[in-house]
Design an enzyme around this catalytic site. Structure first.
Site, PDB file in Angstrom:
ATOM      1  N   CYS A 404      54.639  34.075  30.122  1.00 38.13           N
ATOM      2  CA  CYS A 404      54.563  33.012  29.116  1.00 38.13           C
ATOM      3  C   CYS A 404      55.635  31.954  29.305  1.00 38.13           C
ATOM      4  O   CYS A 404      55.625  30.939  28.620  1.00 38.13           O
ATOM      5  CB  CYS A 404      54.646  33.613  27.716  1.00 38.13           C
ATOM      6  SG  CYS A 404      53.022  33.808  26.965  1.00 38.13           S
ATOM      7  N   ASP A 462      46.867  39.111  20.368  1.00 36.67           N
ATOM      8  CA  ASP A 462      46.183  38.178  19.479  1.00 36.67           C
ATOM      9  C   ASP A 462      45.177  38.890  18.581  1.00 36.67           C
ATOM     10  O   ASP A 462      45.017  38.543  17.408  1.00 36.67           O
ATOM     11  CB  ASP A 462      45.451  37.105  20.304  1.00 36.67           C
ATOM     12  CG  ASP A 462      46.409  36.136  20.969  1.00 36.67           C
ATOM     13  OD1 ASP A 462      47.564  36.034  20.516  1.00 36.67           O
ATOM     14  OD2 ASP A 462      46.005  35.487  21.953  1.00 36.67           O
ATOM     15  N   GLY A 512      33.556  39.079  34.024  1.00 34.92           N
ATOM     16  CA  GLY A 512      34.723  38.279  34.341  1.00 34.92           C
ATOM     17  C   GLY A 512      34.469  37.311  35.464  1.00 34.92           C
ATOM     18  O   GLY A 512      33.320  37.019  35.824  1.00 34.92           O
ATOM     19  N   HIS A 513      35.559  36.825  36.031  1.00 42.07           N
ATOM     20  CA  HIS A 513      35.483  35.815  37.089  1.00 42.07           C
ATOM     21  C   HIS A 513      36.682  35.988  38.006  1.00 42.07           C
ATOM     22  O   HIS A 513      37.755  36.408  37.574  1.00 42.07           O
ATOM     23  CB  HIS A 513      35.495  34.410  36.476  1.00 42.07           C
ATOM     24  CG  HIS A 513      35.466  33.310  37.488  1.00 42.07           C
ATOM     25  ND1 HIS A 513      34.335  32.973  38.187  1.00 42.07           N
ATOM     26  CD2 HIS A 513      36.446  32.487  37.933  1.00 42.07           C
ATOM     27  CE1 HIS A 513      34.618  31.975  39.022  1.00 42.07           C
ATOM     28  NE2 HIS A 513      35.887  31.668  38.881  1.00 42.07           N
TER      29      HIS A 513
END
Length: 718
Positions: A404, A462, A512-513
């Site tokens: 982050c 989250d 997903g990717h």
């Protein structure tokens, strides 16, 4: 580390951080092989230098004086460090298995796992004995014992099982240290052979005199029947009093090596050819004490591990590049320096023995010279900046942080997106209320499995902060350019790490990717189910108490790690904290009025967002906020994450001042703690329950009337 212009195509794995591998890592950092991905696997963040062990026991060195920081060394070498214990090698599949079930593939590998001194066949030793190797558990127990003796709470009595050179050194060192702590020592040396130092007849007379001078009682021809809490029981019934029993009876091979199917000696050491390749293997090497040199048998001594390192480095590169290996030819004789407890030593070479204080100073100089190779590590010349370049404005020349710490500045986001928003979006379909969130991290460790676990738990924060139950996950992965074989290995590690974090939380990976790019990054899009109303940022009330479930400082630690100045132990402690899930903490805080997870904008920034959405102000006590180990000291030295300055501008705290603890209020957190506003009367009980569950929770401040979003310093009562 800057991405290599040469695509990664071959995996080199070093199993163990022994002396030879440590030197190879140092040489690799000074001259890496383009296209090779280097991995080192070790169960500890540090590797001990055994030559200084007797000096540490005697009190001449601190434990850290004889530890090589593997985290820092791996960073210097451009290697990825996987902290875990190897327990298996499948040479046919070229795969290494770790104790936690992970599997690491390789093209070329080397084993340097050393030996141990545990005595599994001796009754009572596992419960009451202490092996001199591995160092970590031994050092901790020994220092605790000495402290008890010095305080008068324990008698200065100890026994050493094994009267070889190593056992004699340890017994003399223990006697010296206990004399210093208590004014007397009662140490016994127990050897099953008729004489001590069976392999050192020239040294034996001087060692016997040293033992007598130090008051160590020697029992030869003695076989140990059992180790008890207060004595060593010999065959025949004699009990040797001992409040601490240490095992130093020779070097034992790790049992798992004999179970690999590799060629081993009768006592379990891996057989190697002249070029240090395991017999019958073209891509697997073994060095150090765990290896047996069939072409030139030698005793287990660190001098050979040091001498073999350049040959090993050259041969590893040769196999990776398709070249020819060369033979290692160890010297027939070498200088043997043996510590005598106090600052004296005895030496032997070519059948001649001599002793004195000068020899100890010589040994000390040799040992410190070896350790100086690793601290400080060589300063490598950085690529020069272009002579002509655009004005930088607010952009500095420091490397960008991972995690982050690489977020876009909060004021930039606020200008692009209307308001800070909640941690996740709330959507309702067919009467089912869901939350939806996405998170993405720039990699800060090349241990892909670890990075995936941290990224997944970071994203789950989250969902948990909204009071939701995780449901489904989409995975997004970017890998640096590499061969298909390395892509497959990397994706296997990533998916295993992701499942290890998501499955226990109740989330299923549904797709997903993936892509390749300049560097590695991992992200997740998550959904969660909400029973009742979601917990948002907007419910904080004046009079509420603020609870934080996790210490702060991850951004500072990661920035320091990237610059090679963090302590390896602190980084591994950080990673261990970041892979702890917080679903149970969220459940305990399910009655919170407002809640968020502390991530990239730092504690002050996320508190400011909560206050803005709730229309209130807040106060915070920096001294009540727990820091991660090592973080405050690094912050006091000026270590800052990339986004720190922007965080401070976006969320000023009135009366905060300067200093390390103050700086951490704006430190960006990766997989940070939950920040909850709760009824003041419930706060202390909630903190106690969170701590009982293993979370580093604290009551850090409160909510009050005032300008929405304003945060000031205060003091938590109590």
């Amino acid at each position: 580390m800057m991405p290599s212009p040469v695509p990664l195509s071959r995996d080199l794995v070093l199993v163990g951080g022994g002396h030879a591998h440590a030197l190879v890592l140092r040489m690799w950092g000074m001259e890496p092989l383009p296209g090779a991905r280097l991995t080192v696997i070790d169960p500890n963040p540090v590797a001990p230098y055994s030559g200084m062990l007797p000096g540490m026991v005697a009190g001449h060195y601190r434990q850290r004086d004889l530890e090589i920081d593997l985290v820092r060394l791996a960073r210097f070498a451009g290697a990825r460090l996987i902290v875990g214990a190897a327990c298996g090698i499948d040479a046919g599949a070229r795969r290494i298995t770790l104790g936690d079930g992970r599997e690491i593939g390789y093209d070329v590998a080397s084993v340097d796992v050393g030996v141990h001194a545990r005595m599994p066949g001796l009754p009572g030793f596992a419960e009451h004995g202490l092996a001199v190797k591995p160092l970590g558990p031994f050092a901790a127990r020994w220092e605790a014992f000495v402290a008890e003796v010095a305080a008068g709470r324990e008698a200065p009595g100890a026994a050493v099982i094994g009267g070889g050179i190593a056992g004699v050194e340890v017994a003399l060192a223990m006697a010296h240290r206990l004399r210093q702590a208590a004014g007397r020592a009662d140490v016994s040396l127990i050897e099953r052979a008729p004489q001590i130092a069976p392999g050192g007849p020239v040294l034996r007379p001087r060692l016997m005199r040293a033992l007598a001078d130090m008051g160590v009682r020697v029992r030869t021809g003695a076989r140990v029947a059992e180790v008890r809490s207060d004595a060593v029981l010999l065959e025949g019934g004699e009990a040797v009093p001992a409040r601490l029993t240490v095992g130093a009876a020779g070097a034992r091979a790790h049992e798992w090596l004999a179970q690999t199917g590799l060629p081993v000696t009768q006592d379990g050491f891996v057989r190697v050819a002249a070029d240090m390749r395991v017999e019958g293997q073209d891509a697997l090497f073994a060095v150090g004490d765990c290896a047996h040199l069939g072409h030139a048998p030698r005793p287990k001594a660190g001098v050979f591990a040091v001498r073999v390192a350049p040959v090993l480095r050259d041969n590893l590169r040769a196999v990776l590049c398709g070249g020819q290996t060369r033979a290692f030819r160890p010297q027939r004789d070498y200088l043997k320096l043996v510590s005598l407890g106090e600052r004296r030593a005895v030496a032997e070479k070519l059948g001649i023995a001599f002793s004195g204080r000068l020899l100890w100073r010589w040994k000390d100089r040799i040992d410190r010279a070896f350790m100086d190779k690793f601290d400080p590590l060589p300063q490598m010349r950085a690529e020069p900046l272009p002579r002509l370049r655009a004005l930088s404005g607010e952009v500095d020349d420091e490397p960008m942080c991972g995690g982050c710490g690489a977020k876009v500045a909060p004021e930039v986001l606020r200008g692009a997106i209307a308001g800070p928003g909640d941690d996740a979006a709330v959507i309702e379909t067919g009467g089912v209320r869901q939350v939806l969130s996405t998170d993405h991290l720039r990699a800060f460790t090349e241990d892909h499995g670890l990075m995936a676990r941290i990224a997944a738990l970071h994203a789950l924060g989250d969902i948990w902060a909204m009071g939701a139950r995780p449901q489904a996950a989409l995975v997004s992965v970017t890998l640096p350019r590499m061969s298909e074989a390395l892509q497959a290995r990397s994706m296997t590690e990533i998916m295993a790490g992701a499942r290890a974090a998501l499955a226990p939380a109740g989330a299923q990976i549904v797709g997903g990717h993936s892509s390749m790019g300049a560097e590695a990054s991992i992200g997740f899009a998550l959904t969660g189910i909400v029973e009742g109303e979601a917990i948002t940022l907007a419910g904080g009330r004046p009079g509420d108490a603020l609870i934080l479930t996790r210490p702060i400082g991850s951004g500072t630690l990661l920035a320091a790690d990237m610059r090679g100045v963090a302590e390896g132990r602190d980084i591994v402690a950080l990673f261990n904290r970041l892979v702890e899930p917080q679903g149970d903490a969220a459940a305990l805080l399910s009655g919170a009025h407002a809640m968020t997870d502390v991530t990239g904008f730092g504690l002050a920034g996320h508190l400011r967002n909560m206050c803005r959405e709730s229309g209130v102000a807040a106060w915070i006590d920096p001294e009540a906020v727990p820091p991660m180990p090592g973080a405050e000291a690094l912050a006091a030295r000026g270590l800052r994450s990339t986004i720190w300055a922007a965080n401070r501008r976006a969320a000023p705290v009135a009366g905060l001042g300067e200093g390390g603890r103050a700086a951490l209020m704006h430190d960006p957190q990766t997989a940070g703690g939950l920040l909850a506003a709760v009824a003041a009367g419930e706060a202390d009980a909630l903190v106690a329950r969170l701590r009982e569950a293993g979370h580093g929770a604290a009551r850090i401040g409160g909510i009050e009337d005032g300008v929405p979003g304003a945060v000031r310093c205060g003091a938590v009562a109590g």
